[in-house]
Design a protein around this motif. Structure first.
Motif, PDB file in Angstrom:
ATOM      1  N   ALA A  42      -8.009  41.118 108.600  1.00 44.54           N
ATOM      2  CA  ALA A  42      -7.792  40.270 109.773  1.00 44.54           C
ATOM      3  C   ALA A  42      -8.964  40.382 110.737  1.00 44.54           C
ATOM      4  O   ALA A  42      -9.366  39.392 111.370  1.00 44.54           O
ATOM      5  CB  ALA A  42      -6.489  40.684 110.470  1.00 44.54           C
TER       6      ALA A  42
ATOM      7  N   GLY B  78      -0.338  48.626 110.627  1.00 41.92           N
ATOM      8  CA  GLY B  78       0.076  47.316 110.130  1.00 41.92           C
ATOM      9  C   GLY B  78       1.084  46.659 111.049  1.00 41.92           C
ATOM     10  O   GLY B  78       1.029  45.440 111.285  1.00 41.92           O
ATOM     11  N   LEU B  79       2.005  47.451 111.598  1.00 45.61           N
ATOM     12  CA  LEU B  79       3.006  46.920 112.522  1.00 45.61           C
ATOM     13  C   LEU B  79       2.349  46.421 113.812  1.00 45.61           C
ATOM     14  O   LEU B  79       2.623  45.307 114.281  1.00 45.61           O
ATOM     15  CB  LEU B  79       4.041  48.001 112.832  1.00 45.61           C
ATOM     16  CG  LEU B  79       5.201  47.606 113.754  1.00 45.61           C
ATOM     17  CD1 LEU B  79       6.031  46.500 113.119  1.00 45.61           C
ATOM     18  CD2 LEU B  79       6.073  48.816 114.057  1.00 45.61           C
TER      19      LEU B  79
ATOM     20  N   SER C 184      -2.009  41.664 117.038  1.00 49.96           N
ATOM     21  CA  SER C 184      -3.279  41.249 116.451  1.00 49.96           C
ATOM     22  C   SER C 184      -4.194  42.469 116.336  1.00 49.96           C
ATOM     23  O   SER C 184      -3.787  43.603 116.590  1.00 49.96           O
ATOM     24  CB  SER C 184      -3.937  40.136 117.267  1.00 49.96           C
ATOM     25  OG  SER C 184      -5.112  39.661 116.609  1.00 49.96           O
ATOM     26  N   TRP C 185      -5.471  42.252 115.986  1.00 50.10           N
ATOM     27  CA  TRP C 185      -6.343  43.358 115.592  1.00 50.10           C
ATOM     28  C   TRP C 185      -6.572  44.421 116.665  1.00 50.10           C
ATOM     29  O   TRP C 185      -6.759  45.595 116.333  1.00 50.10           O
ATOM     30  CB  TRP C 185      -7.687  42.825 115.075  1.00 50.10           C
ATOM     31  CG  TRP C 185      -8.570  42.193 116.101  1.00 50.10           C
ATOM     32  CD1 TRP C 185      -8.708  40.874 116.379  1.00 50.10           C
ATOM     33  CD2 TRP C 185      -9.472  42.872 116.984  1.00 50.10           C
ATOM     34  NE1 TRP C 185      -9.607  40.676 117.380  1.00 50.10           N
ATOM     35  CE2 TRP C 185     -10.102  41.881 117.769  1.00 50.10           C
ATOM     36  CE3 TRP C 185      -9.811  44.206 117.190  1.00 50.10           C
ATOM     37  CZ2 TRP C 185     -11.053  42.190 118.737  1.00 50.10           C
ATOM     38  CZ3 TRP C 185     -10.753  44.516 118.162  1.00 50.10           C
ATOM     39  CH2 TRP C 185     -11.366  43.522 118.912  1.00 50.10           C
TER      40      TRP C 185
ATOM     41  N   SER D 107      -0.649  41.126 103.619  1.00 53.65           N
ATOM     42  CA  SER D 107      -0.600  41.099 105.080  1.00 53.65           C
ATOM     43  C   SER D 107      -0.830  42.506 105.619  1.00 53.65           C
ATOM     44  O   SER D 107      -0.751  43.502 104.888  1.00 53.65           O
ATOM     45  CB  SER D 107       0.759  40.586 105.552  1.00 53.65           C
ATOM     46  OG  SER D 107       1.794  41.499 105.198  1.00 53.65           O
ATOM     47  N   ALA D 108      -1.112  42.592 106.925  1.00 49.94           N
ATOM     48  CA  ALA D 108      -1.363  43.896 107.535  1.00 49.94           C
ATOM     49  C   ALA D 108      -0.171  44.830 107.366  1.00 49.94           C
ATOM     50  O   ALA D 108      -0.334  46.022 107.093  1.00 49.94           O
ATOM     51  CB  ALA D 108      -1.692  43.713 109.022  1.00 49.94           C
ATOM     52  N   LEU D 109       1.035  44.296 107.502  1.00 55.15           N
ATOM     53  CA  LEU D 109       2.231  45.130 107.396  1.00 55.15           C
ATOM     54  C   LEU D 109       2.424  45.630 105.972  1.00 55.15           C
ATOM     55  O   LEU D 109       2.780  46.798 105.753  1.00 55.15           O
ATOM     56  CB  LEU D 109       3.458  44.339 107.851  1.00 55.15           C
ATOM     57  CG  LEU D 109       4.742  45.144 108.076  1.00 55.15           C
ATOM     58  CD1 LEU D 109       4.506  46.261 109.080  1.00 55.15           C
ATOM     59  CD2 LEU D 109       5.861  44.229 108.548  1.00 55.15           C
ATOM     60  N   ARG D 110       2.175  44.777 104.986  1.00 52.63           N
ATOM     61  CA  ARG D 110       2.323  45.202 103.590  1.00 52.63           C
ATOM     62  C   ARG D 110       1.227  46.186 103.190  1.00 52.63           C
ATOM     63  O   ARG D 110       1.477  47.118 102.413  1.00 52.63           O
ATOM     64  CB  ARG D 110       2.314  43.976 102.674  1.00 52.63           C
ATOM     65  CG  ARG D 110       3.569  43.123 102.798  1.00 52.63           C
ATOM     66  CD  ARG D 110       3.568  41.966 101.823  1.00 52.63           C
ATOM     67  NE  ARG D 110       4.821  41.219 101.911  1.00 52.63           N
ATOM     68  CZ  ARG D 110       5.094  40.152 101.166  1.00 52.63           C
ATOM     69  NH1 ARG D 110       4.194  39.702 100.284  1.00 52.63           N
ATOM     70  NH2 ARG D 110       6.246  39.535 101.307  1.00 52.63           N
TER      71      ARG D 110
ATOM     72  N   ILE E 246      -5.777  46.402 109.205  1.00 53.26           N
ATOM     73  CA  ILE E 246      -6.204  45.192 109.915  1.00 53.26           C
ATOM     74  C   ILE E 246      -7.660  44.834 109.613  1.00 53.26           C
ATOM     75  O   ILE E 246      -8.222  43.942 110.244  1.00 53.26           O
ATOM     76  CB  ILE E 246      -5.983  45.331 111.444  1.00 53.26           C
ATOM     77  CG1 ILE E 246      -6.628  46.617 112.002  1.00 53.26           C
ATOM     78  CG2 ILE E 246      -4.511  45.311 111.777  1.00 53.26           C
ATOM     79  CD1 ILE E 246      -7.933  46.419 112.673  1.00 53.26           C
TER      80      ILE E 246
ATOM     81  N   THR F 143       0.307  43.289 113.240  1.00 51.36           N
ATOM     82  CA  THR F 143       1.131  42.094 113.083  1.00 51.36           C
ATOM     83  C   THR F 143       1.650  41.600 114.422  1.00 51.36           C
ATOM     84  O   THR F 143       1.675  40.398 114.695  1.00 51.36           O
ATOM     85  CB  THR F 143       2.316  42.392 112.146  1.00 51.36           C
ATOM     86  OG1 THR F 143       1.814  42.823 110.870  1.00 51.36           O
ATOM     87  CG2 THR F 143       3.179  41.154 111.948  1.00 51.36           C
ATOM     88  N   ILE F 144       2.036  42.525 115.295  1.00 52.54           N
ATOM     89  CA  ILE F 144       2.645  42.155 116.574  1.00 52.54           C
ATOM     90  C   ILE F 144       1.597  41.763 117.618  1.00 52.54           C
ATOM     91  O   ILE F 144       1.744  40.772 118.336  1.00 52.54           O
ATOM     92  CB  ILE F 144       3.505  43.321 117.110  1.00 52.54           C
ATOM     93  CG1 ILE F 144       4.673  43.597 116.153  1.00 52.54           C
ATOM     94  CG2 ILE F 144       4.037  43.009 118.508  1.00 52.54           C
ATOM     95  CD1 ILE F 144       5.479  44.822 116.512  1.00 52.54           C
TER      96      ILE F 144
END
Length: 253
Positions: A12, A131-132, A138-139, A213-216, A9, A135-136
């Protein structure tokens, strides 16, 4: 897991808090510098209050400062709370290795492999979970995730780790530095310094270069950590037995 949970993150965090890359990288700098300095006194502290109490204090500090960082709202506050986080990290990491070595039934070598395997699994699963959560939620999500994990570790330590008696003769503050008079230890310490410098440079700055992205990003570091765990258990042991410690380390470098 707590080391890499916030890694995915970072981009982000920079965007949402309007912070530059240098400011965000201070999250790692403040954390690691304090960890490194504090590790010089963890043995001294542990020898006076016992290893288990030192572990518990370290985990509690990480849990508290991780929540404080999540609630800070500004990059400066997060960097400041990472200082306290680093202090807790130092108390836990140095003492946990000593406890593992003292408790392991497979001998000193087996204990080190176990420790490195746990580190690899943590490096793998931490960024993926981070990352999960990023994404759900935020930071702030990964920071709350770190706190939850440390509370679980705190309970596990209280319940499952036997009480460790304090040594008859407490350690001196100067012992870590006087130990560097031993040439092999001094050389290994220097190699460790350079290795960790490179390791955390990649871990801390790579997310800004991959544009994922954070998840990737979490998935990328998950794959990296899985390979660390596999080669710590299988590859390193086999190579050490076949070529020796010095040659294996040189080839890896």
């Amino acid at each position: 897991m707590g080391i890499g949970l916030v890694d995915p993150i970072l981009p982000a965090l920079a965007t949402q808090l309007h912070a530059g890359h240098t400011q965000v990288e201070l999250l790692f700098t403040s954390y690691l510098v304090v960890t490194a300095v504090a590790m010089l006194v963890t043995g001294w502290m542990s020898s006076r209050i016992g290893a288990k109490r030192t572990l518990v204090i370290g985990l509690a500090l990480i849990a508290v400062f991780a929540v404080a960082a999540a609630l800070a709202g500004r990059i400066g506050g997060i960097v400041g709370f990472r200082v306290g986080w680093g202090l807790g990290n130092a108390l836990f990491i140095a003492t946990s290795l000593a406890v593992i070595v003292g408790s392991a039934s497979g001998g000193f070598g087996g204990a080190i492999v176990l420790y490195e395997t746990a580190l690899g699994v943590g490096i793998a699963s931490g960024p993926l979970l981070g990352g999960l959560l990023g994404t759900i939620i935020s930071w702030p999500g990964p920071f709350f995730g770190v706190s939850a994990l440390m509370l679980i570790a705190l309970v596990a330590t209280l319940v499952f780790v036997d009480r460790t008696p304090t040594p008859a003769e407490p350690s001196r503050l100067s012992e870590p530095l006087t130990a560097l008079r031993h040439r092999s230890l001094r050389t290994t310490s220097l190699v460790g310094l350079l290795y960790n410098w490179v390791f955390f440079t990649l871990l801390g700055y790579a997310p800004f270069l991959m544009n994922l992205s954070a998840l990737r990003l979490g998935a990328v570091f998950f794959a990296w950590g899985v390979l660390v765990a596999i080669f710590a258990v299988l590859g390193a042991t086999w190579l050490k037995g076949r070529f020796g410690t010095a040659r294996t380390r040189s080839t890896a470098a």
